[in-house]
Design an enzyme around this catalytic site. Structure first.
Site, PDB file in Angstrom:
ATOM      1  N   ASP A 156       0.917  -0.600  -2.303  1.00 32.85           N
ATOM      2  CA  ASP A 156      -0.555  -0.569  -2.259  1.00 32.85           C
ATOM      3  C   ASP A 156      -1.067  -1.653  -1.304  1.00 32.85           C
ATOM      4  O   ASP A 156      -2.010  -1.442  -0.545  1.00 32.85           O
ATOM      5  CB  ASP A 156      -1.117  -0.797  -3.669  1.00 32.85           C
ATOM      6  CG  ASP A 156      -0.448   0.106  -4.682  1.00 32.85           C
ATOM      7  OD1 ASP A 156      -0.662   1.319  -4.625  1.00 32.85           O
ATOM      8  OD2 ASP A 156       0.347  -0.403  -5.502  1.00 32.85           O
ATOM      9  N   HIS A 184      -0.481  -0.582 -11.041  1.00 31.02           N
ATOM     10  CA  HIS A 184      -0.152   0.371  -9.966  1.00 31.02           C
ATOM     11  C   HIS A 184      -0.575   1.755 -10.449  1.00 31.02           C
ATOM     12  O   HIS A 184       0.231   2.559 -10.924  1.00 31.02           O
ATOM     13  CB  HIS A 184       1.342   0.352  -9.645  1.00 31.02           C
ATOM     14  CG  HIS A 184       1.711   1.443  -8.666  1.00 31.02           C
ATOM     15  ND1 HIS A 184       1.288   1.444  -7.363  1.00 31.02           N
ATOM     16  CD2 HIS A 184       2.421   2.584  -8.820  1.00 31.02           C
ATOM     17  CE1 HIS A 184       1.731   2.521  -6.751  1.00 31.02           C
ATOM     18  NE2 HIS A 184       2.424   3.242  -7.617  1.00 31.02           N
TER      19      HIS A 184
END
Ligand code: NAD
Ligand code: LMR
Length: 324
Positions: A156, A184
């Site tokens: 990410d 996440h």
């Protein structure tokens, strides 16, 4: 010195991208590597095939490759453990089913790490739900310091840097100090509020950040699945390499990266939750960057992602999947 590295889910698509980069020295530099691969029995044949290909690549740093279907054997002497194999959500599966199935994997693997890994073991959980899988594994490894269990939000982080570099029309290497906070998952909080360009603060358009940057980063995993018909693999493997390298070799001076670690209460995140923070790697340990002033939207987002992490932890606990 040779490093012993255990990779689970070795026959999967991330495994296929990851193992060749580890063997080439991309993760640990000029350090010889012993690979220990863990798979479920029905995928051991495929993992053996990957082991044959690793041999055929004739990597000078690759000392050995062994394939196991037994966690105790696979984690024997592991100094670095990359836990990639996980049970994906399939049609009709409830959240509790997913958590239970993964606890059935990460509980025993945590115990095997506790009993068989090297004293200096460092663990990265990639398999989803990564933060809670890391929490489960750590809870089953009471003899290993909890901070050695981490979960991956580096993908990410890298996705965020790439979006910012494109927006600013600069190379990613000129950007620093971006953060992914939280889980996440779709509640993660991409935060470019402290961003530096060539070491200097750079103002971004707030509307672009809220309306384009954040949704693009948050939804990137789903966008890849829609485009590829399979979840991200090579970029996930690359992020795992970045995470481990920075943990072992230190982060660049003046910069930080994102990683999910057991909270020690930083930024009001309840202790023990495996939450993504801005972190620096130094002397083989991650340190959370403390004292940042968070914009209101980031503070609100962090509170919401923490609620989700607590809900996952509480669900796992209610199902009796965390040791008392
Ligand atoms: P995949 O299905 O191609 O491979 C998973 C492999 O794990 C399979 O070979 C399977 O046999 C193996 N496996 C399952 N249970 C196992 C066990 N108990 N022990 C050892 N191996 C086991 O999946 P993939 O694309 O390689 O992705 C792996 C995981 O990584 C998924 O959970 C995916 O959602 C997750 N992921 C996380 C991130 C992140 O940023 N954290 C990014 C991408 C993917
Ligand atoms: C990703 O961020 O690409 C993956 O975690 C998506 C997924 O569900 O495997």
């Amino acid at each position: 010195m040779t490093a012993t590295v255990t990779v689970t889910g070795a026959a999967g698509q991330i495994g296929y991208a990851l193992l060749f980069r580890i063997a080439s020295g991309a993760m640990l530099g000029e350090v010889p590597v012993r690979l220990r691969l863990l798979e479920v029995p029905q995928a051991v044949g495929a993992a053996e095939g990957t082991a044959m290909e690793l041999a055929d690549a004739a990597f000078p740093l690759l000392e050995s490759v062994d394939v196991f279907d037994d966690a105790d054997a696979a984690f024997e002497g592991a100094q670095l453990a990359l836990l990639v194999g996980a049970r994906p959500r399939t049609a009709g599966m409830e959240r509790a089913d997913l958590l239970t199935a993964n606890a059935g994997i990460f509980g025993p693997q945590g115990r095997a790490i506790n009993d068989h890994a090297s004293d200096d073991v460092r663990v990265l959980v990639v398999g989803n739900p990564a933060n809670t899988n890391a929490l489960i594994a750590a809870a089953h490894a009471p003899d290993v310091p909890a901070e050695r269990f981490t979960a991956m939000t580096r993908l990410d982080h890298n996705r965020g840097l790439a979006q910012l570099a494109t927006r600013l029309d600069v190379g990613v290497d000129r950007l620093s100090r971006m953060t992914i906070w939280g889980n996440h998952s779709s509640t993660q909080v991409p935060d470019p509020s402290q961003l530096l360009l060539d070491g200097e603060p750079i103002a971004l358009d707030d509307a672009w950040v809220a309306e384009e940057f954040v949704p693009t980063v948050v939804n990137r995993g789903a966008a890849i699945i829609a485009a590829r018909g399979a979840s991200s693999a090579a970029s996930a493997a690359s992020a795992a390499i970045d995470h481990m390298r920075d943990w072992v070799e230190d982060t660049a001076p003046g910069d930080w990266v994102s990683a999910a670690l057991p909270s020690r209460g930083e930024y009001g995140v309840p202790e023990g939750l495996v939450c993504s923070f801005p972190v620096t790697g130094a002397d083989g340990a991650w340190r959370v960057v403390e004292g940042l002033e968070l914009p209101p939207a980031v503070r609100a987002g962090l509170a919401a992602t923490v609620v989700e992490l607590e809900a996952e932890r509480d669900a796992v606990r209610a199902l009796g999947l965390l040791p008392q």
